[in-house]
Structures are given as structure tokens and as C-alpha cells.
Design a protein around this motif. Structure first.
Motif, PDB file in Angstrom:
ATOM      1  N   TYR A 229     -11.535  45.856  30.907  1.00 50.81           N
ATOM      2  CA  TYR A 229     -10.328  46.062  31.704  1.00 50.81           C
ATOM      3  C   TYR A 229     -10.725  46.526  33.092  1.00 50.81           C
ATOM      4  N   SER A 230      -9.822  46.284  34.028  1.00 52.40           N
ATOM      5  CA  SER A 230     -10.114  46.600  35.427  1.00 52.40           C
ATOM      6  C   SER A 230      -8.824  47.037  36.116  1.00 52.40           C
ATOM      7  N   PRO A 231      -8.820  48.051  36.966  1.00 53.59           N
ATOM      8  CA  PRO A 231      -9.978  48.884  37.297  1.00 53.59           C
ATOM      9  C   PRO A 231     -10.319  49.851  36.171  1.00 53.59           C
ATOM     10  N   SER A 232     -11.523  50.426  36.277  1.00 51.27           N
ATOM     11  CA  SER A 232     -11.933  51.461  35.333  1.00 51.27           C
ATOM     12  C   SER A 232     -11.015  52.671  35.513  1.00 51.27           C
ATOM     13  N   ALA A 233     -10.683  53.308  34.394  1.00 51.48           N
ATOM     14  CA  ALA A 233      -9.828  54.506  34.480  1.00 51.48           C
ATOM     15  C   ALA A 233     -10.611  55.688  35.064  1.00 51.48           C
ATOM     16  N   GLU A 323      -2.082  44.167  43.028  1.00 49.53           N
ATOM     17  CA  GLU A 323      -1.834  45.527  42.536  1.00 49.53           C
ATOM     18  C   GLU A 323      -2.032  45.619  41.027  1.00 49.53           C
ATOM     19  N   ASP A 324      -1.760  44.512  40.332  1.00 50.39           N
ATOM     20  CA  ASP A 324      -1.811  44.529  38.865  1.00 50.39           C
ATOM     21  C   ASP A 324      -3.182  44.931  38.332  1.00 50.39           C
ATOM     22  N   LYS A 325      -3.160  45.508  37.144  1.00 49.72           N
ATOM     23  CA  LYS A 325      -4.404  45.741  36.411  1.00 49.72           C
ATOM     24  C   LYS A 325      -4.704  44.490  35.593  1.00 49.72           C
ATOM     25  N   SER A 326      -5.875  44.475  35.001  1.00 54.24           N
ATOM     26  CA  SER A 326      -6.261  43.290  34.244  1.00 54.24           C
ATOM     27  C   SER A 326      -6.967  43.695  32.961  1.00 54.24           C
ATOM     28  N   LEU A 327      -6.728  42.944  31.916  1.00 56.69           N
ATOM     29  CA  LEU A 327      -7.414  43.227  30.637  1.00 56.69           C
ATOM     30  C   LEU A 327      -7.771  41.900  29.978  1.00 56.69           C
ATOM     31  N   CYS A 328      -8.966  41.871  29.415  1.00 57.02           N
ATOM     32  CA  CYS A 328      -9.479  40.635  28.810  1.00 57.02           C
ATOM     33  C   CYS A 328      -9.956  40.921  27.384  1.00 57.02           C
ATOM     34  N   VAL A 329      -9.507  40.114  26.439  1.00 56.56           N
ATOM     35  CA  VAL A 329      -9.956  40.233  25.047  1.00 56.56           C
ATOM     36  C   VAL A 329     -10.793  38.993  24.715  1.00 56.56           C
ATOM     37  N   VAL A 330     -11.967  39.230  24.125  1.00 58.77           N
ATOM     38  CA  VAL A 330     -12.871  38.123  23.801  1.00 58.77           C
ATOM     39  C   VAL A 330     -12.668  37.718  22.338  1.00 58.77           C
ATOM     40  N   LEU A 331     -12.486  36.429  22.119  1.00 56.82           N
ATOM     41  CA  LEU A 331     -12.398  35.896  20.752  1.00 56.82           C
ATOM     42  C   LEU A 331     -13.774  35.347  20.375  1.00 56.82           C
ATOM     43  N   CYS A 332     -14.335  35.932  19.288  1.00 62.37           N
ATOM     44  CA  CYS A 332     -15.699  35.560  18.875  1.00 62.37           C
ATOM     45  C   CYS A 332     -15.668  34.723  17.612  1.00 62.37           C
ATOM     46  N   SER A 333     -16.818  34.153  17.290  1.00 66.58           N
ATOM     47  CA  SER A 333     -17.000  33.512  15.986  1.00 66.58           C
ATOM     48  C   SER A 333     -17.232  34.609  14.957  1.00 66.58           C
ATOM     49  N   LEU A 385      -2.992  39.752  33.554  1.00 68.19           N
ATOM     50  CA  LEU A 385      -2.666  40.706  34.623  1.00 68.19           C
ATOM     51  C   LEU A 385      -1.309  41.341  34.327  1.00 68.19           C
ATOM     52  N   SER A 386      -1.220  42.640  34.524  1.00 61.57           N
ATOM     53  CA  SER A 386       0.057  43.326  34.333  1.00 61.57           C
ATOM     54  C   SER A 386      -0.017  44.677  35.041  1.00 61.57           C
ATOM     55  N   ASP A 387       1.164  45.266  35.326  1.00 68.12           N
ATOM     56  CA  ASP A 387       1.112  46.612  35.920  1.00 68.12           C
ATOM     57  C   ASP A 387       0.772  47.651  34.863  1.00 68.12           C
ATOM     58  N   ASP A 388       0.731  47.232  33.610  1.00 72.16           N
ATOM     59  CA  ASP A 388       0.474  48.165  32.512  1.00 72.16           C
ATOM     60  C   ASP A 388      -0.591  47.571  31.575  1.00 72.16           C
ATOM     61  N   LEU A 389      -1.659  48.331  31.338  1.00 71.39           N
ATOM     62  CA  LEU A 389      -2.767  47.798  30.542  1.00 71.39           C
ATOM     63  C   LEU A 389      -2.355  47.497  29.103  1.00 71.39           C
ATOM     64  N   LYS A 390      -1.467  48.321  28.570  1.00 71.82           N
ATOM     65  CA  LYS A 390      -1.041  48.106  27.189  1.00 71.82           C
ATOM     66  C   LYS A 390      -0.274  46.779  27.071  1.00 71.82           C
ATOM     67  N   ASP A 391       0.574  46.536  28.062  1.00 71.82           N
ATOM     68  CA  ASP A 391       1.325  45.278  28.089  1.00 71.82           C
ATOM     69  C   ASP A 391       0.350  44.098  28.214  1.00 71.82           C
ATOM     70  N   ALA A 392      -0.680  44.261  29.058  1.00 72.89           N
ATOM     71  CA  ALA A 392      -1.673  43.187  29.222  1.00 72.89           C
ATOM     72  C   ALA A 392      -2.367  42.919  27.886  1.00 72.89           C
ATOM     73  N   ARG A 393      -2.719  43.986  27.193  1.00 74.29           N
ATOM     74  CA  ARG A 393      -3.408  43.813  25.896  1.00 74.29           C
ATOM     75  C   ARG A 393      -2.481  43.130  24.889  1.00 74.29           C
ATOM     76  N   THR A 394      -1.218  43.573  24.827  1.00 74.50           N
ATOM     77  CA  THR A 394      -0.273  42.970  23.877  1.00 74.50           C
ATOM     78  C   THR A 394      -0.157  41.468  24.141  1.00 74.50           C
ATOM     79  N   ALA A 418      -8.244  54.018  27.959  1.00 73.28           N
ATOM     80  CA  ALA A 418      -7.325  54.079  29.112  1.00 73.28           C
ATOM     81  C   ALA A 418      -5.873  53.860  28.702  1.00 73.28           C
ATOM     82  N   ILE A 419      -5.649  53.509  27.436  1.00 76.11           N
ATOM     83  CA  ILE A 419      -4.289  53.217  26.966  1.00 76.11           C
ATOM     84  C   ILE A 419      -3.865  54.286  25.983  1.00 76.11           C
TER      85      ILE A 419
END
Ligand code: AMP
Ligand code: GLY
Length: 421
Positions: A229-233, A323-333, A385-394, A418-419
Motif C-alpha cells: 500500500y502507498s503511501p506508507s503509514a 490525493e488517493d491512496k493505493s493498495l495492491c493485493v497479489v493473487l498467487c498460485s 485507488l481510494s481515499d480510504d485504504l480499507k475501501d481499496a482493499r475491499t 494501517a487499516i
């Protein structure tokens, strides 16, 4: 303009998508690329260690810029090779790439310029290392010197664990070893800090936090990165100043003092201990998955930015961020980072809605007869991207659930520090 991007991961697909937005782009080639890059560029299968083959391709296709994603070709000197032929290439030269290629090079630089990092010792034989360790306090960290793709680092609770690390390193598990590094264990929270530089000036390129462990709650084996996630808390003005003054600027000066400079992305892996930064390692490229997390926040034309570094004109560019924060989830094998199956079909990707705020970046994927298959441990990145990291993760998790790929595994807790749930 015609562009070549070297690499095949999520980082390279994110770079490709961002560069593709530039009006100046005529055609992008990805060497070797993945299923995602094949949608917006042409994938070319050439070995990244054969510079003369790449050169022939570059000349045949009138390429204006080469962008290097991964570290190995940088450490092998690809930038020097093409700069000597007056071809624009974005990335640091071979000497500057030692910041990632040799932990001992970096440690010596830290020592000379008083850059805060863990106390350390370098030992040229197992016997000398063990002699030191028999009198040391634990935990300690044992490290192989060269590139080890995120491996080669042993966090040791006791002498037994350190003995295992030292014998594996000297037995050549990470390539021929002339030395081993023993480091003080730093207790704190990790942060990824990026700058972009043209060799004359540099600009801050945002922060992120990566989750390296495979399991929720940051448990289990180390991986290439399970989400970010970005930026770092952790970042604040005071800490930022310390990072610049104590770590980034002395490093760039250190390179100048040995007659070179740094062009490219410099990625400082930091441990933050009570608002004090310590350098754990340097990487000489963007992070993966930090790149997939940070680039959607950038407003600038990516091609202009990279070209300005090649022209040593970066000072003329002002970086602008959403302005938005960003969060990325990786899907693995399933099974990653240990054994996993490849070539498992992935269906339904085109049904998932993406936008400027929701991106899917491919990593270990390939396309055959228009069917997408898995082709690696880390397969897809869902970045929001979202103004809220939890929303981005959801939202990121919702995309993964919509895909419903039955060979997939992902962490549901990316950003947990951070959430507040
Ligand atoms: P590296 O390959 O140097 O990034 O190390 C891999 C991981 O090991 C880092 O991301 C840290 O989590 C951990 N690590 C490395 N060095 C230290 C240290 N001196 N103290 C605590 N953790 C460390
Ligand atoms: N995110 C860790 C790396 O790129 O090395």
C-alpha cells in the motif's frame, strides 16, 4: 516513439500500461512480457542476458528508449552496453547497480558516509564467521553477498540457525561465495522509499509498504511480495528529512565520489525504529508490487519522465500525485513460494471492470491461442485507488472473488498495520 520494456512481471506490466498512456508512444515491445503486456504491446522472446541480440532488435525496430525492469540485467551492465552505443536506456550503470548487486559494496558505503544501517561484520571463511558468532548475542542476521532474488537472508534466533545459514552460503546455495555478512538484527517496521534520478538531480517518488511473508499477520515464508500500500503509514515530514539527509543524499554523493552517478529508480528498503530510518538494503529498480501500487497514483506522463532522466533534464519536471491512496493485493498460485503448478487456465479476466482507479496487472501469466494461463508464483495484481485504504482493499478483494480462479491464493489482510478494522 518506439519503446522496449525489459522484464515479465507485474512491475513491467504496470510500467507498460503507464507508458502506453503517453500520446508520444507509437509502439511498445515487451521482452519477454506476459499475457497482460501482450494486450498493449508486442511480446518478444529474447534472453535478457544476450545484449547483442537485444541490440539487433533495437536497431531493426528503431527503438527510442529501453526501460529496464528487473535488477539482473542492470547488475550485468546492460546500461553501460547501450549508453556506449548512444541508445537511450533508463536504469543505473553497472557500478551504481552494485548498490543492489553487492551488499558488501553498500555496507562499505554506509560505513564511509555514516549512513545509518545495522552494525555488521564481513567474514571470508565459515570458520571466522563461526568464531565471531560463538561469542555474539542473538538474534542476528546472516546474509549472502550477491543477488539472491530475495533469498540469501537468514534471520537467526540462535547459533544453530546461523551455522545453517553460513554453511548454505559457503556451499554455494546462492552462487559462489567469497564472503558472508553478519548483521545486527533491527527491530522495527519496514518501509519502501523511492527516488527517481537522472544522475544530476533526484525527485522523491513516494513511499509504500510491502508484505513479504506469505501468510496473514506477516507469518510464514518470505516471498517476492504479497501486496503493498502507498503511501506508507510511517512517513512524516521529520522522518522524510532524515531519510533524505542521512541516507539518500550521502549515497548519491558516495557514487559521485567514486566517479559515477545514479540514473533510474533507487529503492531504499528501510527499517524504521522509533521514527529513525536505518538502511536494510538498496534495490536499483522499482519494487514489485510497489510499482503496481505507486504508479496508479502518478499523474505525470511516464514517457516524458523517463526520457527526462536520459536527457539529464529531470529538474524541469514537477511530479504530481493523486490525493488517493493505493493498495495492491497479489493473487498467487497455490503452493507459492514453494511448489506450485503452472499452465492453469484463467478465465473471466475480461469480465472484471477496470478503470483509472481499478487496475489488474499481470505477472506470471502467458497467452496461448487467446487463452490465458498461469506461468509463475505471483500471477495477478489487483490494485485500487481510494481515499480510504480499507475501501481499496475491499474493492481489490472483490475483483479477486469475481475472478474466482480456483488455483489462486491471496492475503486478505494487506495493509493491516494501517487499516483499523
Ligand atoms: P534483504 O534481502 O536484505 O531485503 O532482506 C530480506 C528481509 O530480511 C528484509 O526485508 C527484512 O525483513 C529482513 N532483514 C534483513 N536485514 C535485517 C536486519 N538487519 N534486521 C532485521 N531484519 C532484517
Ligand atoms: N517488493 C520487494 C522487491 O521488489 O524487492
Amino acid at each position: 516513439m518506439n519503446i522496449v520494456i525489459l522484464g515479465s512481471g507485474g512491475r513491467e506490466h504496470a510500467l507498460c500500461k503507464k507508458i502506453h498512456l503517453s500520446k508520444k508512444v507509437k509502439k511498445i515491445y515487451s521482452i519477454p512480457g506476459n499475457a497482460g503486456t501482450s494486450d498493449i504491446s508486442e511480446n518478444i522472446n529474447l534472453p535478457l542476458n544476450d545484449f547483442s541480440k537485444i541490440e539487433k532488435f533495437i536497431k531493426d525496430k528503431n527503438i527510442d528508449l529501453i526501460v529496464v525492469g528487473p535488477e539482473q540485467p542492470l547488475v550485468d551492465g546492460i546500461v553501460d552496453y547501450f549508453e556506449n552505443k548512444n541508445i537511450n536506456i533508463f536504469g543505473p550503470n553497472k557500478i551504481a547497480s552494485q548498490l543492489e548487486g553487492s551488499k558488501i559494496f553498500t555496507k562499505k558505503l554506509c560505513e564511509k558516509y555514516n549512513i545509518p544501517s545495522a552494525n555488521f561484520g564481513i567474514f571470508e571463511s565459515a570458520e571466522k564467521a563461526l568464531n565471531f558468532l560463538s561469542k555474539a548475542n542473538f538474534p542476528l542476521v546472516v546474509k549472502a553477498d550477491g543477488l539472491a532474488a530475495g533469498k540469501g537472508v537468514y534471520i537467526c534466533k540462535d547459533l544453530e540457525a546461523a551455522k545453517l545459514g553460513i554453511s548454505e552460503i559457503f556451499n554455494g546455495k546462492f552462487g559462489k561465495a567469497n564472503n558472508v555478512l553478519v548483521e545486527e538484527f533491527l527491530e522495527g517496521e519496514e518501509m519502501s522509499y523511492f527516488v527517481i534520478s537522472d544522475g544530476k538531480t533526484y525527485k522523491k517518488f513516494e513511499t509504500a509498504q510491502d508484505h513479504k511473508r506469505v501468510g496473514e499477520g506477516d507469518q510464514g515464508k518470505n516471498t517476492g511480495g504479497m501486496g503493498a500500500y502507498s503511501p506508507s503509514a510511517l512517513i512524516n515530514e521529520e522522518l522524510d528529512k532524515k531519510i533524505i539527509n542521512k541516507i539518500i543524499e550521502p549515497t548519491l554523493k558516495g557514487l559521485k565520489d567514486i566517479g559515477t552517478d545514479f540514473k533510474g529508480f533507487l529503492y531504499a528498503g528501510l527499517m524504521i525504529v522509533k521514527n529513525e530510518p536505518y538502511l536494510i538494503e538498496y534495490n536499483v529498480r522499482m519494487g514489485d508490487p510497489e510499482c503496481q501500487t505507486i504508479l496508479p497514483r502518478l499523474k505525470n506522463d511516464m514517457l516524458d519522465l523517463l526520457l527526462s532522466c536520459c536527457k539529464k533534464d529531470l529538474s524541469k519536471i514537477e511530479l504530481n500525485w493523486h490525493e488517493d491512496k493505493s493498495l495492491c493485493v497479489v493473487l498467487c498460485s497455490k503452493g507459492y513460494p514453494e511448489n506450485y503448478d503452472n499452465n492453469i487456465e484463467i478465465t473471466g479476466l475480461d469480465k472484471i471492470k477496470v478503470s483509472g482507479k481499478k487496475n489488474i496487472y499481470h505477472a506470471g501469466t502467458l497467452k496461448n491461442n487467446n487463452i490465458t494461463y498461469s506461468n509463475g508464483g505471483r500471477v495477478l495484481n489487483f490494485s485500487v485507488l481510494s481515499d480510504d485504504l480499507k475501501d481499496a482493499r475491499t474493492k481489490a478483494i472483490k475483483m479477486i472473488q469475481e475472478l474466482d480462479w480456483n488455483n489462486g491464493y491471496y492475503r486478505k489482510d494487506i495493509g493491516f498495520k494501517a487499516i483499523k478494522d
